[in-house]
Enzyme design. Structure first.
Site, mmCIF file in Angstrom:
data_model
loop_
_atom_site.group_PDB
_atom_site.id
_atom_site.type_symbol
_atom_site.label_atom_id
_atom_site.label_comp_id
_atom_site.label_asym_id
_atom_site.label_seq_id
_atom_site.Cartn_x
_atom_site.Cartn_y
_atom_site.Cartn_z
ATOM 1 N N LYS A 125 0.806 -1.233 0.000
ATOM 2 C CA LYS A 125 0.000 0.000 0.000
ATOM 3 C C LYS A 125 0.837 1.280 0.000
ATOM 4 C CE LYS A 125 -4.031 -2.133 2.113
ATOM 5 N NZ LYS A 125 -5.050 -2.115 3.147
ATOM 6 N N GLY A 151 0.332 0.088 5.751
ATOM 7 C CA GLY A 151 -0.655 0.837 4.978
ATOM 8 C C GLY A 151 -1.969 1.031 5.716
ATOM 9 N N ARG A 211 5.871 -3.466 15.825
ATOM 10 C CA ARG A 211 7.052 -4.283 16.123
ATOM 11 C C ARG A 211 8.323 -3.549 15.715
ATOM 12 N NH1 ARG A 211 5.273 -9.299 17.849
ATOM 13 N NH2 ARG A 211 3.691 -10.216 16.511
ATOM 14 N N TYR A 270 -9.926 -9.640 8.743
ATOM 15 C CA TYR A 270 -11.298 -10.130 8.531
ATOM 16 C C TYR A 270 -11.359 -11.614 8.194
ATOM 17 C CZ TYR A 270 -10.554 -9.807 3.457
ATOM 18 O OH TYR A 270 -10.090 -9.979 2.178
ATOM 19 N N GLY A 313 -13.376 -6.511 11.187
ATOM 20 C CA GLY A 313 -12.721 -6.128 9.942
ATOM 21 C C GLY A 313 -13.631 -6.349 8.744
HETATM 22 O O1 LIG Z 1 -7.185 -4.053 3.305
HETATM 23 C C1 LIG Z 1 -7.846 -4.326 2.333
HETATM 24 C C2 LIG Z 1 -8.345 -5.687 2.105
HETATM 25 C C3 LIG Z 1 -7.770 -6.238 0.827
HETATM 26 O O2 LIG Z 1 -6.385 -6.370 0.941
HETATM 27 C C4 LIG Z 1 -8.340 -7.648 0.589
HETATM 28 O O3 LIG Z 1 -7.952 -8.516 1.364
HETATM 29 O O4 LIG Z 1 -9.177 -7.858 -0.278
HETATM 30 C C5 LIG Z 1 -8.089 -5.283 -0.307
HETATM 31 C C6 LIG Z 1 -7.493 -3.922 -0.038
HETATM 32 O O5 LIG Z 1 -7.783 -3.030 -1.071
HETATM 33 C C7 LIG Z 1 -8.071 -3.377 1.229
HETATM 34 O O6 LIG Z 1 -7.525 -2.134 1.534
#
Ligand SMILES: O=C1C[C@@](O)(C(=O)O)C[C@@H](O)[C@@H]1O
Length: 512
Positions: free
Chosen positions: A293, A371, A392, A458, A479
C-alpha cells in the site's frame, strides 16, 4: 485486439493410476463444471493397450488423451506411440502429444490417415523468460508439423512473466493453450478467455494444484464463460493474496450491475515492476493489499489528497480519458466510519447524542504502522483523537506518530499501557489472521481498558481479539465491516460510480 474466441473450454487434467479412478474422477470433473477432461495416460499403470479402449468407451465427457514422454527410455516411447495411435484409431476428440512425438515420421503419417481426432501438440518451456518473439517462433515450428491446437507449458516465476503470454494469446492465429506453471500463474487461466485462449485448466475440489484455479471457482466465482475481449480486468495486488474475499465480492457484484468486469487475485512480488509491465487499458483498476500500500503511491501518476497525506493507497484506477494511474485510499473512511457508527450506536443506547465525532478527545491505541495502520492513524487524528502507536518495528511507529502528531511507544509496553479507561483499540497488523488465528495482539485482561475494539483482520471474521474483547464487555467492530466499506468505495471508483451496497452486504452475510 483480436476478438476473443467465444466459449472457452474448461478442462481438468486427470492423473490417475487405474481406469476406474480415471472414470470416477471424470464424474467429479463433470459435476464441478468441466467441459472436457485431459486423461494423462502417462500417469497410469500401463498394463495393456485395452486400457485405452476401456477408458474411451466408458468416458462421459469430451476427452483429450495425452501421453507425455517423461523419459527417453525406448519402452516409454513405444508405449507412448502405441497408446496415442490407439486413441487416434478410436477417434477420441483430442489426442495430445509432445513436439518430439508429433515430429516422428511414423506418427505423422498415422495422424494424416486418421484425421478425426484433433491433435494438440505440446511443448514445455522451462525458465529463461522467453520473449514474445521466441515464443512466436516456437509456435510457428509446432504449427508446421500439423498441430490443430498448440499447447505451451511455461514455468513462470513472477506475475510479470505472464504479460508476453497474454500478447501471444491475443495474436496467435492457431488455437492456443497456455499453461503457466507456478503459483504466480493463476491469472493466466482466469484471463485466458479474454485474450482468446482455446482452453483453460482448473483443478478438482480437494486436489489443488499450485497456480491453478479450481473448476468450481472458474465456474461460480469468475464465470469464465462470460469473459470476452471487452471484459475490463481488476485485481488485488498483494502478497499474500489467497486470503482475500475480494473475488467473491466484486465478481458477483459486476454481474449484478451488468458491468463487464472481472476481479482476480494478483500475487505481486515487485509492485513497481508490476505497474511498469501491465500498462494496457484493459487492466483498468486495482485494489492494493499488504505489503504494497505504501510503495504503490510512487507508482501512481496522481494521488488523491487524503491518500497522499496518509502515504498509502489501497485503490488505483486507470483514468479512462488519459490512462493515468490515480491512487485513492478507501481504507481510511471505511475503518473510521465503522468505528464511529459503533460508538454512536453505543451513545444512543445510553441516551447520549452529539454532533461531534465520538472519537474526539479519545485515546486511540493503534497496533501496526503499515498501509492500513497509516489510514487508521490519519483518520483518528482528523477526528480529534489522541493517537498512540505500537509497532514491532519501532522506527515505523515513530515515523507515523510524527506524521499524525501522536505518540509512539515500544511494542513491549503495549500490554501494560493503561493511562485511562474507555480507550479505543485498533489492530491494523496481521496478528490473528489465518492461518495464525489463535494469536491476538493483546491479552484478554488488558482489553478491559477499552470501550471499543476494532480489528482490521477479517479472516477469520471473529478473530481471537474480537472474541475476547466481547467477553470483557467492549463494543467490537469486525474487519468485515471495514472490508465491505472499503470495497464499496473501490467498486464505485472501478465502475465510475455504480453503487450496490445492499447487494454487497447481503453477499458478505451469505458467504463469509
Ligand atoms: O485491506 C484491504 C483488504 C484487501 O487487501 C483484501 O484482502 O481484499 C483489499 C485492499 O484493497 C483493502 O484495503
Amino acid at each position: 485486439m483480436a476478438d476473443a474466441k467465444k466459449n472457452v473450454l474448461v478442462c481438468t487434467q486427470l492423473e490417475c493410476e487405474t481406469v476406474e479412478e480415471m472414470l470416477s474422477s471424470m464424474e467429479q470433473a463433470k459435476a464441478e463444471g468441466a467441459d472436457i477432461v485431459e486423461l494423462c495416460f502417462h500417469a497410469m499403470k500401463f498394463t495393456h493397450i485395452s486400457q485405452v479402449d476401456n477408458l474411451l468407451n466408458e468416458k462421459t465427457l469430451p476427452t483429450i488423451l495425452s501421453y507425455r514422454l517423461n523419459s527417453s527410455n525406448e519402452d516409454c516411447k513405444s508405449n507412448c506411440m502405441q497408446v496415442l495411435k490407439r486413441a487416434l484409431d478410436l477417434e477420441v476428440e483430442f489426442v495430445e502429444m509432445d513436439y518430439e512425438v508429433a515430429s516422428d515420421k511414423s506418427m505423422s503419417e498415422y495422424m494424416h490417415k486418421r484425421p478425426h481426432s484433433k491433435v494438440i501438440v505440446s511443448s514445455y518451456v522451462n525458465g529463461g523468460k522467453p520473449s514474445t518473439e521466441k515464443l512466436g517462433d516456437l509456435i510457428a515450428s509446432i504449427q508446421s508439423i500439423g498441430a490443430a491446437v498448440i499447447k505451451l507449458e511455461i514455468a513462470v516465476d513472477f506475475i510479470t512473466d505472464l504479460a508476453p503470454i497474454f500478447q501471444l494469446l491475443t495474436h496467435c492465429q492457431v488455437p492456443l493453450i497456455v499453461l503457466a506453471v507456478g503459483s504466480r500463474g493463476l491469472i493466466s487461466q482466469i484471463l485466458a478467455p479474454k485474450f482468446g485462449g482455446f482452453l483453460v485448466y482448473g483443478s478438482l475440489a480437494g486436489k489443488s494444484v499450485a497456480g491453478l484455479p479450481t473448476l468450481v471457482s472458474l465456474r461460480q466465482v469468475y464465470k469464465v464463460e462470460n469473459v470476452d475481449a471487452d471484459t475490463k480486468v481488476f485485481g488485488l495486488v498483494s502478497n499474500p493474496v489467497g486470503h482475500s474475499k475480494g473475488p467473491i465480492l466484486h465478481n458477483p457484484t459486476f454481474r449484478h450491475t451488468r458491468y463487464n468486469g472481472i476481479y482476480v487475485p494478483m500475487l505481486v512480488d515487485d509492485v513497481k515492476e508490476f505497474f511498469k509491465t501491465y500498462t494496457a487499458t484493459d487492466f483498468a483498476g486495482f485494489s492494493v493489499g499488504i505489503p504494497h500500500k505504501e510503495a504503490a503511491v510512487a507508482c501512481c501518476d496522481e494521488v488523491d489528497p487524503l491518500a497522499k497525506s496518509i502515504g498509502a493507497v489501497n485503490t488505483i484506477i486507470r483514468r479512462p480519458i488519459d490512462q493515468k494511474l490515480i491512487g485513492y485510499n478507501t481504507d481510511c473512511d471505511a475503518s473510521i466510519s465503522a468505528i464511529e457508527d459503533a460508538l454512536r450506536e453505543r451513545q444512543v443506547s445510553k441516551g447520549v447524542a452529539s454532533d461531534t465525532s465520538p472519537l474526539a478527545g479519545k485515546t486511540f491505541v493503534l497496533v501496526g504502522a503499515g498501509g492500513a495502520g497509516r489510514a487508521l492513524a490519519f483518520g483518528a487524528k482528523i477526528k480529534g483523537a489522541r493517537v498512540v502507536i505500537f509497532n514491532r518495528k519501532y522506527e515505523r511507529a515513530k515515523a507515523l506518530a510524527l506524521a499524525v502528531s501522536g505518540e509512539a511507544l515500544p511494542f513491549e509496553c503495549l500490554h501494560e499501557f493503561c493511562p485511562e479507561k474507555g480507550m479505543i483499540f485498533a489492530n491494523a497488523s496481521a496478528i490473528g489472521m489465518e492461518p495464525d488465528s489463535n494469536t491476538s495482539p493483546l491479552p484478554k485482561e488488558a482489553l478491559k481498558a477499552y470501550e471499543l475494539v476494532f480489528d482490521a483482520v477479517y479472516t477469520p471474521r471473529n478473530t481471537r481479539l474480537l472474541q475476547e474483547a466481547a467477553e470483557v464487555g467492549a463494543t467490537v467492530v469486525s474487519g468485515v465491516e471495514m472490508f465491505i466499506r472499503q470495497a464499496l468505495g473501490q467498486f464505485r471508483l472501478f465502475t465510475g460510480g455504480l453503487d450496490a451496497e445492499s447487494y454487497m452486504r447481503k453477499l458478505v452475510l451469505d458467504q463469509f
